[in-house]
Design a protein around this motif. Sequence first.
Motif, PDB file in Angstrom:
ATOM      1  N   ASP A   1       0.605   4.220  -2.886  1.00  0.00           N
ATOM      2  CA  ASP A   1       0.303   5.626  -2.595  1.00  0.00           C
ATOM      3  C   ASP A   1       1.018   6.045  -1.321  1.00  0.00           C
TER       4      ASP A   1
ATOM      5  N   ALA B   1      -1.008   8.701   0.919  1.00  0.00           N
ATOM      6  CA  ALA B   1      -2.149   8.187   1.677  1.00  0.00           C
ATOM      7  C   ALA B   1      -1.722   7.143   2.702  1.00  0.00           C
ATOM      8  N   ASN B   2      -0.587   6.488   2.456  1.00  0.00           N
ATOM      9  CA  ASN B   2      -0.130   5.398   3.339  1.00  0.00           C
ATOM     10  C   ASN B   2       1.318   5.625   3.768  1.00  0.00           C
TER      11      ASN B   2
ATOM     12  N   SER C   1       0.832  -1.206   0.000  1.00  0.00           N
ATOM     13  CA  SER C   1       0.000   0.000   0.000  1.00  0.00           C
ATOM     14  C   SER C   1       0.865   1.253   0.000  1.00  0.00           C
ATOM     15  N   PHE C   2       1.985   1.234   0.677  1.00  0.00           N
ATOM     16  CA  PHE C   2       2.910   2.374   0.639  1.00  0.00           C
ATOM     17  C   PHE C   2       3.418   2.600  -0.778  1.00  0.00           C
TER      18      PHE C   2
END
Length: 821
Positions: A640, A643-644, A636-637
């Motif tokens: 984005d 956002a993460n 997830s990093f």
Amino acid sequence: MTAGTTEKPMTSGIPRRSFLKWSGIAGGGVALVGTGASFGLLPGVGPANAATLTAAGDADKTTWSACIVNCGSRCPLRLEVNQGQITRILPDNTGDDELYSRQIRACVRGRAMRQRIYNPDRLKTPLRRKAGTKRGAGEWEAIPWDEAFDLFAEKLTHTIETYGNEAIYRQYGSGTWNGLLSTSGGWRRLLNMMGGYLGYYGNYSYAQIGTCTRFHYGVSDEQMSNSFEDSAANSKLIVLWGNNPQETRMSGGGVLFTSLWAKKKAGVKFIVIDPRQSDSVVTLADEWLAPRPGTDAALVAGMAHVMVTENLHDQTFLDTYCQGFDEAHMPVGVPSGNSYRAYLMGEGSDGIEKTPEWAAGITGVPADAITRVAREIALAKPANITQGWGPQRHANGENQARAIYTLAALTGNIGIPGGGTGGREGYYWPASMWFPDGSNPVKTQISMFGWTDAIEHGPEMTALRDGVRGKDKLDVGIKFMLAYAGNMLSSQHSDINRTREILTDESLCEFIVVVDNQMTASAQMADLILPDTTTAERWDMAPSEYTGDMAYVIMCEKAIEPLFDSKPAYEMCTEIAKRLGIEEKFTEGRTDEEWVRWMHEQTRLDRPDFPTFDELRTKGVYRYRDPSGPQVPLRSFRADPIANPLDTPSGKIEIFSSELWGLSTTWTFDNPEPGDKITALPEHVDTWEGAVEARTNDKFPLQCIGHHYKGRTHSTYGNLKWSREAHPQKLWINTMDAKARGIENGDMVEVFNDRGRIRIAANVTPRIMPGVLSVPQGAWYKPDKDGVDTGGAMNVLTRIHPTPLSKGNAQHTALVQVEKA
């Protein structure tokens, strides 16, 4: 011998038998007595008091159990029981040879469980050190359980009333590991209900990487890499950097299997980087690089220099996801010349360009090999760079671990299928609920490696110098020590001779309790010994650990009654709680079996797919997987980063750590030696007793490391005769070093430095680089009348000198000499 006959206890050793007949031996009616008793005829210890066994025949019942030791895996065992005695150990008979339903086959250690259960070294009754004798002298008197419980409660209460709860210490131990009940045994819960105890942070497996990762990735533990299952499906290359799954993860249910699957079934290329030609090199490697121990950060820098100068690095990834690679991505206020690129190009404070030739001079790896492998790693898209825990167990271990992390960033492999973070291979964390110990009211902690200092000069230990957490300094030293299911006092901690010297001073630590099922050298240092059971004699469950994307839980049913006068730890805690007035609060009205049932039902509230307790008693093992698929950390990093964000000050991967930049100016060191420094970048740092010092140290010119061994898990199983026969303790020494000293293969030699001396057989081999020795760790300490350890315990040679950041165990940093005995 016919089924049902009874053997008499033997006082001599069992006749030699071929290890190739292991299964027949494990299943037959052989008396497990006289098989390695190390401490003579102590009360309730030794061949004269060993259990007798009936021959194997038709079993009255077969129950499921597990090998619960700290090898990183958990393996199911099936115990055949006849007339209340275990007559045969059988492996898992469920599953198949497919990746996600594989059999969880126990290795030689678990298959030897019967020898451990019925070993003459079994502790059989409570023992108190005889009045007027020194700790470690081996003078004991047997006492009733009621007297032992009274003594424990009396000494604990006295310590709390006299010194406060901070003077109580529950020692690190891993002799029972990943048992939902037995890992705690109830001791933490008991001590927490009595006001708490001095805690510790970190562990002897990965203290350095477990600390430095917070500053690099923002994770308060190690940052796992992609699983080998993911690599098998998606990777072009796996780099095992100081990572040896074929020997350190021997379970058929774990990464021994999955790494072989990636190699043999998927055809993934492997590069292994290790000073020793381990079984992982032999079995998996397409290429092997052998750097000098403690020089991994220099090797990374040499490779990084090739990637950067040839424009093979992933600049876009570094710009987007990282802080500190180049001057354009540094924190505000940091002077120029402190980026990693500046360090590589010689534009930093040392002014040295980190060319492959520079790295070759430090590491011993030829410059052309550094260049070639750097290109291979950079061009293999994607690649899983995965480090083991050997590189971080050095005096500069934090920097070494961060450097390998950084190589994963330079190549842009983080957060994608087939890639990796530079950490150890990923796994799916099991879902099972653990025994509820509660929270420790005492918030003060020391490094797990700092306990000898806390005994010797606790009130002098501070946060800035010694890594004390929770307060500025300790108020009191350790006065009451509980050592449960471990061999820390005379095996796993550094400098065994110095450690025992500290422990024999009763003016320092006033009372030591050891809870174990074997008479180890650590048990010899106790004032009170409480005999524990083995897993076969109590209820428990065992979840998996480092087993990749297939998790599981194993039923551990009580197969036989406790042998001799032993008791499960939970029953001990219950009796002590009764004397302390907290029995009802401690037990909540449950027996050990009822607690295990309750924990399983709590798990099933979240995981209704799990079988019921009684279904699992029949099934034995329940396998399950992460429904989201193979482990790809930081996905997830990568998708984005805004956002993460990561839990670092910048929200990014910090190749330059802002926090370490600050700590480098505030933390202090008493009488600092080479390597006692904190750096914001993962620089190579020369250390005390490191590769550079070895060149000029005429007295002790050889680097000495340790490696995990097939016959033991740390020291567990180290007293089994058949295991020692199959895997005898031998020093690995290069043919050139042996020839220079007149040493031939099989010769008895002595390895020594100013801290101690061990006697061990020599394994003369080209499978370890010149100038480096390796002693298999975990051998039982057995000093002779002259103080020479004839057991070959590695930690006779290591030093009590913590690493700079984690205050961890630098047990691969040691200089020695070797000579024929």
